[in-house]
Design a protein around this motif. Structure first.
Motif, PDB file in Angstrom:
ATOM      1  N   MET A   1       0.832  -1.194   0.000  1.00 41.17           N
ATOM      2  CA  MET A   1       0.000   0.000   0.000  1.00 41.17           C
ATOM      3  C   MET A   1       0.874   1.254   0.000  1.00 41.17           C
ATOM      4  SD  MET A   1      -3.176  -0.900  -0.021  1.00 41.17           S
ATOM      5  CE  MET A   1      -4.050   0.541   0.577  1.00 41.17           C
TER       6      MET A   1
ATOM      7  N   TYR B   1      -0.925   4.760   3.818  1.00 37.59           N
ATOM      8  CA  TYR B   1      -1.866   3.728   4.262  1.00 37.59           C
ATOM      9  C   TYR B   1      -1.179   2.538   4.939  1.00 37.59           C
ATOM     10  CZ  TYR B   1      -5.477   5.994   1.447  1.00 37.59           C
ATOM     11  OH  TYR B   1      -6.358   6.898   0.932  1.00 37.59           O
TER      12      TYR B   1
ATOM     13  N   ILE C   1      -6.266  -2.649   0.259  1.00 37.16           N
ATOM     14  CA  ILE C   1      -7.311  -2.444  -0.744  1.00 37.16           C
ATOM     15  C   ILE C   1      -7.796  -3.757  -1.353  1.00 37.16           C
ATOM     16  CG2 ILE C   1      -5.706  -2.152  -2.673  1.00 37.16           C
ATOM     17  CD1 ILE C   1      -8.990  -0.197  -2.028  1.00 37.16           C
TER      18      ILE C   1
END
Length: 221
Positions: free
Chosen positions: A169, A173, A195
């Motif tokens: 990420m 994040y 994600i």
């Protein structure tokens, strides 16, 4: 009675004969497999309880179901709790839900108990028509009632492990964590946000749902 049947049969010839010359569907005759006059066979299979005539499909009458089922009988057993005839390979290997067969299929909303389509038992115990199950897998993998995985997803989860490992990420994040609820084990855990999916810390399933907003891990602040 036989004379009356012959008269009705004669009338049936004018209207378009059905069965034999001694029988017409408008006659008041007792249901039986053959004609008493000429032994014409009305159906290869006949059930004296359901009064069902049909081609031979290895049918059998299940007293617990209260209807005739397509067999052969030795390939099925009646689950008293589910209240349905199921394939022998499911005996002792499926999760029972009381009277689950008396519910409609959640995909097509048609009755399952009296359907001639074979019922498919999901790992969660819910039932779908086999054809509906096959169509469902084209769009997703979750039970439409409880969201539990509808088949063994272990191999796919391991592939997803590799994809997550190979897809870092962005830096903003990387320290994000999120609370999740697992649809497979119903457990709650706090995991790193990604994600591609959040993996349950309890059963290692990715069939999870976010149960709160993302936050920066305290030990990373």
């Amino acid at each position: 009675m036989a004379a009356s049947a012959r008269e009705d049969g004669a009338r049936g010839q004018k209207q378009g004969r059905r069965g034999c010359e001694h029988y017409d569907r408008g006659c008041l005759l007792k249901a039986q497999q053959t004609c008493e006059e000429c032994s014409t066979l009305f159906g290869e299979y006949y059930c004296s309880i359901c009064h069902l005539f049909d081609k031979d499909k290895k049918q059998y009458h299940c007293e617990s179901c209260g209807i005739c089922r397509i067999g052969p009988k030795e390939d099925f057993f009646h689950c008293l709790k589910c209240n349905l005839c199921l394939a022998m390979n499911l005996q002792g290997k499926h999760k029972c839900i009381e009277n689950v067969s008396r519910q409609n299929c959640p995909i097509c909303l048609e009755d399952i108990h009296t359907s001639r389509v074979v019922a498919h038992v999901l790992p969660c115990g819910h039932l779908l028509h086999r054809t509906c199950y096959e169509e469902m897998l084209k769009e997703g993998y979750r039970c439409p009632l409880c969201m539990h995985s509808a088949l063994d997803m272990t191999r796919y989860w391991r592939q997803l492990d590799d994809e997550v490992a190979q897809t870092p990420m962005p830096s903003e994040y990387q320290n994000m964590t999120v609370d999740i609820l697992c649809n497979d084990c119903n457990g709650r855990s706090t995991v790193q946000f990604h994600i591609l999916g959040m993996k349950c810390n309890i059963c290692e399933s990715y069939n999870t749902a976010q149960a709160g907003g993302c936050r920066i891990s305290l030990d990373q602040q």
